[in-house]
Motif scaffolding. Structure first.
Motif, PDB file in Angstrom:
ATOM      1  N   HIS A  52       0.836  -1.193   0.000  1.00  0.00           N
ATOM      2  CA  HIS A  52       0.000   0.000   0.000  1.00  0.00           C
ATOM      3  C   HIS A  52       0.874   1.248   0.000  1.00  0.00           C
ATOM      4  CE1 HIS A  52       0.622  -0.932   4.277  1.00  0.00           C
ATOM      5  NE2 HIS A  52       0.290   0.314   4.587  1.00  0.00           N
ATOM      6  N   HIS A  54       1.357   3.937   2.094  1.00  0.00           N
ATOM      7  CA  HIS A  54       1.895   4.678   3.237  1.00  0.00           C
ATOM      8  C   HIS A  54       3.421   4.722   3.219  1.00  0.00           C
ATOM      9  CE1 HIS A  54      -2.081   3.946   5.624  1.00  0.00           C
ATOM     10  NE2 HIS A  54      -2.218   4.800   4.629  1.00  0.00           N
ATOM     11  N   ASP A  78      -3.756   2.658  -5.141  1.00  0.00           N
ATOM     12  CA  ASP A  78      -2.677   3.340  -4.430  1.00  0.00           C
ATOM     13  C   ASP A  78      -1.553   3.756  -5.370  1.00  0.00           C
ATOM     14  OD1 ASP A  78      -4.057   3.241  -2.090  1.00  0.00           O
ATOM     15  OD2 ASP A  78      -2.494   2.229  -0.934  1.00  0.00           O
ATOM     16  N   GLY A  88      -0.425   8.801   1.241  1.00  0.00           N
ATOM     17  CA  GLY A  88      -1.548   8.519   2.127  1.00  0.00           C
ATOM     18  C   GLY A  88      -2.688   9.490   1.921  1.00  0.00           C
ATOM     19  N   ARG A  89      -3.829   9.146   2.486  1.00  0.00           N
ATOM     20  CA  ARG A  89      -5.031   9.959   2.352  1.00  0.00           C
ATOM     21  C   ARG A  89      -5.565  10.337   3.733  1.00  0.00           C
ATOM     22  NH1 ARG A  89      -5.341   5.397  -0.471  1.00  0.00           N
ATOM     23  NH2 ARG A  89      -5.412   5.482  -2.749  1.00  0.00           N
ATOM     24  N   LYS A  92      -7.264  10.061   8.822  1.00  0.00           N
ATOM     25  CA  LYS A  92      -6.537   9.023   9.546  1.00  0.00           C
ATOM     26  C   LYS A  92      -7.327   8.737  10.823  1.00  0.00           C
ATOM     27  CE  LYS A  92      -1.835  10.111   7.940  1.00  0.00           C
ATOM     28  NZ  LYS A  92      -2.044  11.367   7.213  1.00  0.00           N
ATOM     29  N   HIS A 144      -7.509   0.282   5.767  1.00  0.00           N
ATOM     30  CA  HIS A 144      -6.297   0.956   6.233  1.00  0.00           C
ATOM     31  C   HIS A 144      -5.799   1.925   5.166  1.00  0.00           C
ATOM     32  CE1 HIS A 144      -2.479   1.515   8.280  1.00  0.00           C
ATOM     33  NE2 HIS A 144      -1.843   1.156   7.182  1.00  0.00           N
ATOM     34  N   SER A 145      -5.790   1.469   3.923  1.00  0.00           N
ATOM     35  CA  SER A 145      -5.510   2.305   2.762  1.00  0.00           C
ATOM     36  C   SER A 145      -6.389   1.801   1.630  1.00  0.00           C
ATOM     37  CB  SER A 145      -4.023   2.216   2.378  1.00  0.00           C
ATOM     38  OG  SER A 145      -3.739   3.058   1.277  1.00  0.00           O
ATOM     39  N   GLN A 148      -4.874  -0.963  -0.542  1.00  0.00           N
ATOM     40  CA  GLN A 148      -4.030  -1.970   0.112  1.00  0.00           C
ATOM     41  C   GLN A 148      -4.328  -3.376  -0.427  1.00  0.00           C
ATOM     42  OE1 GLN A 148      -2.564  -2.701   4.574  1.00  0.00           O
ATOM     43  NE2 GLN A 148      -4.765  -3.018   4.369  1.00  0.00           N
ATOM     44  N   SER A 177      -6.602   4.023  10.181  1.00  0.00           N
ATOM     45  CA  SER A 177      -7.295   3.551   8.984  1.00  0.00           C
ATOM     46  C   SER A 177      -7.955   4.734   8.298  1.00  0.00           C
ATOM     47  CB  SER A 177      -8.338   2.483   9.331  1.00  0.00           C
ATOM     48  OG  SER A 177      -9.367   3.039  10.122  1.00  0.00           O
ATOM     49  N   GLU A 178      -8.324   4.538   7.055  1.00  0.00           N
ATOM     50  CA  GLU A 178      -9.142   5.517   6.342  1.00  0.00           C
ATOM     51  C   GLU A 178     -10.619   5.260   6.599  1.00  0.00           C
ATOM     52  OE1 GLU A 178      -5.973   5.884   2.627  1.00  0.00           O
ATOM     53  OE2 GLU A 178      -7.991   5.119   2.254  1.00  0.00           O
ATOM     54  N   SER A 183     -12.127  -1.663   7.099  1.00  0.00           N
ATOM     55  CA  SER A 183     -11.001  -2.471   7.584  1.00  0.00           C
ATOM     56  C   SER A 183     -11.489  -3.785   8.164  1.00  0.00           C
ATOM     57  CB  SER A 183     -10.204  -1.701   8.646  1.00  0.00           C
ATOM     58  OG  SER A 183      -9.513  -0.613   8.087  1.00  0.00           O
TER      59      SER A 183
END
Length: 224
Positions: A52, A54, A78, A88-89, A92, A144-145, A148, A177-178, A183
């Motif tokens: 992913h 990050h 991603d 990242g987005r 968070k 999480h992303s 991912q 996580s987003e 998730s």
């Protein structure tokens, strides 16, 4: 592995090495040194797969890719932000527990989320098959992303779970996580696959009955 905030990267050996994730920016020489200790050479790396976007997973991908002239792969979603140097987005969303609280506020809250832009040779999709080690299945596990993936190495019965979960002192949600609910859905999705072992971006491996452990964790999350 970062000396302060532990991050795991992985190698798959099959006609050379496939590097899974690359650590924070500036981790290339640490990774190369670890490969040397294992009796291999950095030049044995034939490709990089990122789980992913990050920066603790993608931060050294551009550097390693350029130094070794090897391709980089990631999930399409991603890959689209990593091509722009975005690691990242928002938002968070903080995971549960005191450990997540401290890790977030010490290491993540004020991080820039910027990485060197990455060029991708292949952009993966859910259930794509990767012709390495007898067949690896990419499993899209957002939350999480958004982009991912976990990687199921079927012949070895190993799940490279990425940051689907963390496993410092037992399975737990990732630090951030987003989308927390997505998730959990992704954990449920992975728990339906068979695998004996699981390794994680953060924390310790599970060496036996990992799929059963994942299923039990998913059932626990459903009750919360």
């Amino acid at each position: 592995m970062n000396k302060v905030y532990p991050v795991n990267v992985f190698l798959i050996e099959d006609n050379g090495l496939t590097l899974i994730d690359t650590g924070f920016p500036g981790s290339a020489d640490k990774i190369f040194a670890a490969i040397g200790k294992g009796g291999k050479k950095p030049e044995d790396i034939k490709r990089i797969i990122l789980t992913h976007a990050h920066p603790d997973q993608s931060g050294s991908a551009a550097e390693i890719g350029k130094r070794l002239k090897v391709p980089v792969w990631a999930h399409r979603i991603d890959a689209e932000i990593l091509e722009k140097g975005i690691g990242g987005r928002e938002p968070k969303i903080l995971g549960p527990g005191i450990l997540s609280f401290f890790l977030y506020h010490i290491f993540i809250k004020n991080s820039s989320g910027v990485v060197d832009p990455i060029k991708f040779e292949r952009k993966l999709e859910d259930r794509d098959s990767i012709d390495i080690a007898g067949g690896i299945q990419a499993i899209h596990v957002p939350g999480h992303s958004l982009g991912q993936i976990s990687l199921l190495v079927k012949n070895e019965s190993v799940l490279i779970a990425a940051d689907l979960c963390a496993n410092f002192i037992g399975l737990d949600m990732s630090t951030v996580s987003e989308d927390h609910e997505v998730s959990i859905e992704s954990i449920g999705k992975v728990s339906r696959f068979p695998f004996d072992k699981a390794v994680f971006g953060h924390g310790n491996p599970i060496m036996r009955n990992a799929d059963k452990t994942m299923k039990a964790f998913y059932r626990k999350l459903q009750l919360v």
